[in-house]
Design a protein around this motif. Structure first.
Motif, PDB file in Angstrom:
ATOM      1  N   SER A  76       0.858  -1.186   0.000  1.00  0.00           N
ATOM      2  CA  SER A  76       0.000   0.000   0.000  1.00  0.00           C
ATOM      3  C   SER A  76       0.890   1.231   0.000  1.00  0.00           C
ATOM      4  O   SER A  76       1.984   1.216   0.564  1.00  0.00           O
ATOM      5  CB  SER A  76      -0.920   0.017   1.228  1.00  0.00           C
ATOM      6  OG  SER A  76      -1.753  -1.120   1.274  1.00  0.00           O
ATOM      7  N   PHE A  77       0.418   2.303  -0.638  1.00  0.00           N
ATOM      8  CA  PHE A  77       1.185   3.544  -0.625  1.00  0.00           C
ATOM      9  C   PHE A  77       0.238   4.743  -0.625  1.00  0.00           C
ATOM     10  O   PHE A  77      -0.905   4.647  -1.089  1.00  0.00           O
ATOM     11  CB  PHE A  77       2.147   3.610  -1.816  1.00  0.00           C
ATOM     12  CG  PHE A  77       1.490   3.753  -3.165  1.00  0.00           C
ATOM     13  CD1 PHE A  77       1.281   5.008  -3.732  1.00  0.00           C
ATOM     14  CD2 PHE A  77       1.085   2.632  -3.888  1.00  0.00           C
ATOM     15  CE1 PHE A  77       0.682   5.146  -4.972  1.00  0.00           C
ATOM     16  CE2 PHE A  77       0.483   2.753  -5.124  1.00  0.00           C
ATOM     17  CZ  PHE A  77       0.290   4.017  -5.677  1.00  0.00           C
ATOM     18  N   PRO A  78       0.679   5.890  -0.089  1.00  0.00           N
ATOM     19  CA  PRO A  78      -0.177   7.092  -0.023  1.00  0.00           C
ATOM     20  C   PRO A  78      -0.517   7.615  -1.411  1.00  0.00           C
ATOM     21  O   PRO A  78       0.336   7.680  -2.293  1.00  0.00           O
ATOM     22  CB  PRO A  78       0.677   8.095   0.750  1.00  0.00           C
ATOM     23  CG  PRO A  78       1.682   7.270   1.483  1.00  0.00           C
ATOM     24  CD  PRO A  78       1.971   6.099   0.596  1.00  0.00           C
ATOM     25  N   ALA A  79      -1.793   7.981  -1.588  1.00  0.00           N
ATOM     26  CA  ALA A  79      -2.244   8.500  -2.876  1.00  0.00           C
ATOM     27  C   ALA A  79      -1.868   9.966  -3.067  1.00  0.00           C
ATOM     28  O   ALA A  79      -1.953  10.495  -4.175  1.00  0.00           O
ATOM     29  CB  ALA A  79      -3.749   8.329  -3.010  1.00  0.00           C
ATOM     30  N   GLY A  80      -1.496  10.627  -1.975  1.00  0.00           N
ATOM     31  CA  GLY A  80      -1.052  12.010  -2.093  1.00  0.00           C
ATOM     32  C   GLY A  80      -2.140  13.044  -1.860  1.00  0.00           C
ATOM     33  O   GLY A  80      -1.956  14.220  -2.178  1.00  0.00           O
ATOM     34  N   GLY A  81      -3.276  12.612  -1.297  1.00  0.00           N
ATOM     35  CA  GLY A  81      -4.342  13.569  -1.029  1.00  0.00           C
ATOM     36  C   GLY A  81      -5.383  12.994  -0.089  1.00  0.00           C
ATOM     37  O   GLY A  81      -5.244  11.875   0.404  1.00  0.00           O
TER      38      GLY A  81
END
Length: 416
Positions: A197-202
């Motif tokens: 999993s990784f941050p979508a940036g928003g």
């Protein structure tokens, strides 16, 4: 004494309105679509003893074990009366003159709220993102059974809020967006094993779209009012593009040079140069709510579903001008283009309840078939409570859509 007689009379009248006159107590409550459907018992039309808020009340004699719901232009619906519950049965009939033939329904959980749905690239399975469920529901389309894989870690799954999905074919990955955590979850598209999993940036990240090369991926962030630019090989956000409102639907031009984004809160579509990552044009659609965007490379057209107006906008990609506007139905959601680009499937949630969209409205929703060449609706079928997600199989033979409030996936064959 006189008062008592009058009171008894009023109670008797009221009771006869609420309950069947023969005292059998076998009350059958139906909410049908179409609404003019009639109940057939022993080859005769059964008259209801009460109608209220779209629900029809029937007295079913103890000797009758089955019947039919019938309406002109529809197939009869068989009804079994051997076990009658107190709950209202919501029943839709299937049209006779249609190219969309009902196949089956699949339950994802009564309160799971399936949001989007997508066929795998080879058409072997379906993925539904569950807004109020713990991740995704995967269905083996060929074996016709649930695939209990793709389990997202508990630290994320218990927070729910899964929205959209996208297959990154070059990497053999399936990406799932989760708005409540602002994360993108990555699965192996073949084994369906969880990878990372990784941050979508928003905040409240929703739609995921890849350019034709799949070397850049874009994610719309609802609350942040930004679009994230992602390197899919590194699973990392490179930059964020600010937009003038709430972004939702995304679509890339056939050459990948431009990104089109629907600004849900402003009734506009912005055109973004993917090299400079700046807005180069704004296309005004009025005061609507553009939700989903799909591009037809062969025709050079952009199709936009507008949830507020219930219309399909057609935009010429050479001029970036609206060339057609066609009304379809209430609360349009997902649109899906057939592989030959001749038809556009459109999901309509139907009218909302007075208390909002999280309660069942007065009508079932519909699935429309829009001819992209002629610019008109040519066919439709009933969905159930709020058809939302929608996709068409790679071989064009099957469509699948979600009924948001029922926790259902419906499967139809498309017989052209």
């Amino acid at each position: 004494m006189k008062f008592r007689v009058i009171l008894f009379f009023l109670i008797s009248v009221f009771a006869s309105f609420l309950f069947p006159l023969d005292g059998s107590g076998r009350i059958y409550k139906i909410k049908s679509f179409p609404k003019d459907a009639v109940l057939i018992l022993d080859d005769s039309v059964q008259k209801p003893f009460r109608e209220e808020n779209g629900v029809t009340f029937y007295d079913i004699p103890a000797s009758v074990h089955y019947g039919f719901l019938r309406a002109q232009g529809y197939r009869d619906k068989y009804l079994d009366f051997q076990q009658i519950s107190e709950e209202t049965r919501e029943i839709k009939l299937e049209k006779l003159d249609t190219s969309l033939i009902f196949r089956s329904t699949i339950g994802t959980g009564s309160s799971s709220q399936p949001k989007s749905i997508r066929f795998s690239p080879d058409g072997s399975y379906l993925v539904a993102a569950l807004l109020h469920g713990r991740g995704i529901y995967i269905f083996d389309f060929k074996a016709h059974k649930e695939i209990r894989k793709g389990v997202i870690p508990k630290e994320y799954s218990e927070k729910k809020g899964f929205v959209e999905s996208l297959f990154i074919n070059r990497l053999g990955e399936l990406w799932i967006s989760q708005m409540t955590t602002g994360m993108i979850h990555v699965l192996d598209s073949k084994t369906l094993a969880y990878k990372m999993s990784f941050p979508a940036g928003g905040k409240w990240s929703k739609v995921i779209a890849a350019d034709p090369s799949e070397k850049r991926v874009y994610i719309s962030n609802w609350e942040s009012r930004t679009i994230s630019v992602v390197d899919p090989d590194r699973h990392s956000v490179l930059r964020r593009i600010e937009v003038p409102g709430i972004p939702r639907g995304l679509a890339l031009s056939p050459d990948g040079r431009y990104l089109y984004a629907g600004i849900y809160s402003k009734g506009k579509v912005v055109k973004i140069d993917t090299k400079t990552e700046t807005i180069v044009k704004t296309i005004d659609l009025g005061d609507g709510a553009p939700r989903h965007l799909v591009i037809s490379p062969k025709k050079g057209l952009l199709f936009v579903s507008d949830m507020y107006y219930g219309t399909i906008f057609t935009i010429n990609l050479k001029t970036d001008k609206v060339i057609r506007k066609v009304y379809a139905g209430s609360n349009l959601n997902t649109i899906a283009l057939s592989p030959d680009e001749k038809y556009l499937f459109v999901s309509s949630r139907g009218k909302n309840s007075r208390n909002g969209y999280l309660e069942k409205g007065p009508d079932f929703g519909k699935i429309f078939l829009y001819n992209t060449g002629r610019g008109r609706i040519e066919d439709w079928v009933w969905g159930q409570n709020q058809p939302t997600g929608l996709d068409i199989s790679p071989d064009s033979k099957t469509i699948a859509f979600t009924d948001f409030l029922d926790g259902l996936i419906e499967i139809y064959n498309w017989e052209r």
